[in-house]
Scaffold this motif. Structure first.
Motif, mmCIF file in Angstrom:
data_model
loop_
_atom_site.group_PDB
_atom_site.id
_atom_site.type_symbol
_atom_site.label_atom_id
_atom_site.label_comp_id
_atom_site.label_asym_id
_atom_site.label_seq_id
_atom_site.Cartn_x
_atom_site.Cartn_y
_atom_site.Cartn_z
ATOM 1 N N LYS A 1 0.841 -1.197 0.000
ATOM 2 C CA LYS A 1 0.000 0.000 0.000
ATOM 3 C C LYS A 1 0.875 1.245 0.000
ATOM 4 N N SER A 2 0.266 2.366 -0.397
ATOM 5 C CA SER A 2 0.996 3.634 -0.290
ATOM 6 C C SER A 2 1.125 3.965 1.205
ATOM 7 N N THR A 3 2.038 4.880 1.534
ATOM 8 C CA THR A 3 2.232 5.250 2.939
ATOM 9 C C THR A 3 0.916 5.730 3.550
ATOM 10 N N GLN A 4 0.184 6.523 2.763
ATOM 11 C CA GLN A 4 -1.087 7.081 3.242
ATOM 12 C C GLN A 4 -2.115 5.977 3.530
ATOM 13 N N GLU A 5 -2.247 5.047 2.578
ATOM 14 C CA GLU A 5 -3.204 3.930 2.750
ATOM 15 C C GLU A 5 -2.795 3.052 3.931
ATOM 16 N N HIS A 6 -1.482 2.852 4.057
ATOM 17 C CA HIS A 6 -0.997 1.990 5.139
ATOM 18 C C HIS A 6 -1.274 2.636 6.495
ATOM 19 N N ARG A 7 -1.121 3.946 6.537
ATOM 20 C CA ARG A 7 -1.369 4.673 7.794
ATOM 21 C C ARG A 7 -2.828 4.462 8.241
ATOM 22 N N LYS A 8 -3.741 4.559 7.254
ATOM 23 C CA LYS A 8 -5.165 4.363 7.567
ATOM 24 C C LYS A 8 -5.404 2.957 8.109
ATOM 25 N N LEU A 9 -4.792 1.965 7.407
ATOM 26 C CA LEU A 9 -4.964 0.562 7.818
ATOM 27 C C LEU A 9 -4.368 0.339 9.215
ATOM 28 N N PHE A 10 -3.202 0.920 9.433
ATOM 29 C CA PHE A 10 -2.509 0.782 10.726
ATOM 30 C C PHE A 10 -3.440 1.260 11.850
ATOM 31 N N LEU A 11 -4.056 2.421 11.649
ATOM 32 C CA LEU A 11 -4.908 2.994 12.708
ATOM 33 C C LEU A 11 -6.189 2.177 12.890
ATOM 34 N N ARG A 12 -6.736 1.713 11.756
ATOM 35 C CA ARG A 12 -7.963 0.897 11.833
ATOM 36 C C ARG A 12 -7.676 -0.387 12.634
ATOM 37 N N LEU A 13 -6.553 -1.033 12.330
ATOM 38 C CA LEU A 13 -6.225 -2.281 13.029
ATOM 39 C C LEU A 13 -5.927 -2.008 14.504
ATOM 40 N N LEU A 14 -5.258 -0.899 14.767
ATOM 41 C CA LEU A 14 -4.930 -0.558 16.153
ATOM 42 C C LEU A 14 -6.221 -0.407 16.964
ATOM 43 N N GLY A 15 -7.251 0.169 16.307
ATOM 44 C CA GLY A 15 -8.578 0.295 16.942
ATOM 45 C C GLY A 15 -9.133 -1.076 17.316
#
Ligand code: PMP
Length: 300
Positions: free
Chosen positions: A254-268
């Motif tokens: 994923k792009s850095t931006q997309e990965h950041r979103k995924l990272f936060l979603r999973l952290l939730g």
């Protein structure tokens, strides 16, 4: 480990733990006693040492390295006068470097599957073709198994892919959080190291008691529980939106931006992955089928 801690952590000497570990590793990798081991403190040191061994053994300087692979911070790997870049799964890129630099190449180094630029598996026969070229051209073939060992089966990925590297590198996977690295190879290559040879290598913490005890424990535990881990990794393989090989998995490039979103979603959802989109994730015996299902739910 608490008990081991009381025995001391490092004396700057070879210990029985270290010798036991060397035997344990050779046994796990099904390598006979022609193979020797040198311990280091991490994967970067192991990769740097392997390159120096190859350079000394062949009396040549250049190293073929795949752009998709990572072998640590060593000076060699960033030095454009030493490194000849090639592309993983592209045999022609290897052949081209050999043609252009015949007689100058000491080694070729690779990860059996790339796990530092997302997850890239070798195409059918790629590793065998690379091995054959290395044999023909007398290039030392180095398999960096810092990530791949014990992730596909109990042993090195080189067994799984049926290749025979001249040097094998191990690292973090074996010591479960304690500093560790190892270079394994045939005696005629390893004996170049001091004190038997001239190539200087030392290190106060190499093969220290704590890391050796941790690695011995991990090996014994893994040996007894590998079937469980394999079953768990099968669930991972069946989960949508996950690319996996053995216990290694990627959630997609994923792009850095997309990965950041995924990272936060999973952290939730209480799931922590690496903040870097390039890094893979690993399944361990601490995980359960339920954890994999939760991950699958979060990825929907
Ligand atoms: N080789 C590979 C394949 C690695 O993945 C890494 C670390 N990610 C290294 C070498 C370097 O290991 P270390 O970080 O322990 O120096």
């Amino acid at each position: 480990m608490e008990k081991k801690l009381k025995e001391g952590s490092s004396f700057g000497l070879t210990s029985t733990q270290e010798i036991q570990l060397a035997k344990n590793i050779l046994n796990a990798l099904t390598l006979d006693e022609q193979f020797k081991i040198r311990f280091t403190n991490n994967g970067s040191e192991a990769a740097t040492l392997a390159v120096r061994l190859a350079q000394k053994f062949t009396n040549k300087k250049k190293i073929i390295k795949f752009q998709e692979c990572y072998h640590g911070w060593g000076e060699t790997f960033t030095n454009p006068s030493t490194i000849l870049p090639a592309n993983f799964n592209d045999l022609n890129s290897v052949k081209k470097q050999i043609q252009d630099h015949r007689g100058e190449i000491a080694a070729l180094i690779l990860e059996p599957f790339c796990a530092n630029t997302g997850l890239i598996l070798p195409r059918k026969d790629f590793l065998k073709e690379v091995e054959q070229i290395c044999r023909e051209e007398k290039i030392i073939f180095i398999a960096d198994e810092v990530i791949s060992a014990f992730r596909l089966h109990f042993g090195g990925a080189f067994r799984f892919f049926d290749i025979e590297p001249d040097l094998i590198l191990l690292g973090k996977v074996l010591s479960q959080g304690y500093p560790f690295g190892a270079v394994i190879g045939r005696e005629q290559i390893l004996e170049q190291l001091t004190p038997s040879g001239e190539l200087f290598h030392a290190g106060t913490f190499n093969g220290n008691l704590l890391s050796s005890a941790a690695a011995n424990f991990t090996l014994d535990y893994l040996r007894d529980h590998f079937t469980e881990l394999t079953e768990l990794s099968q669930h991972l393989g069946e989960t949508k939106n996950i690319k996996s090989v053995g216990t290694v998995f990627s959630l997609g490039n994923k792009s850095t931006q997309e990965h950041r979103k995924l990272f936060l979603r999973l952290l939730g959802g209480n799931i922590l992955i690496s903040p870097s989109p390039e890094e893979v994730a690993f399944l361990s015996l601490a995980h359960t089928k339920k954890d994999i299902e939760s991950l699958g739910q979060c990825l929907k």
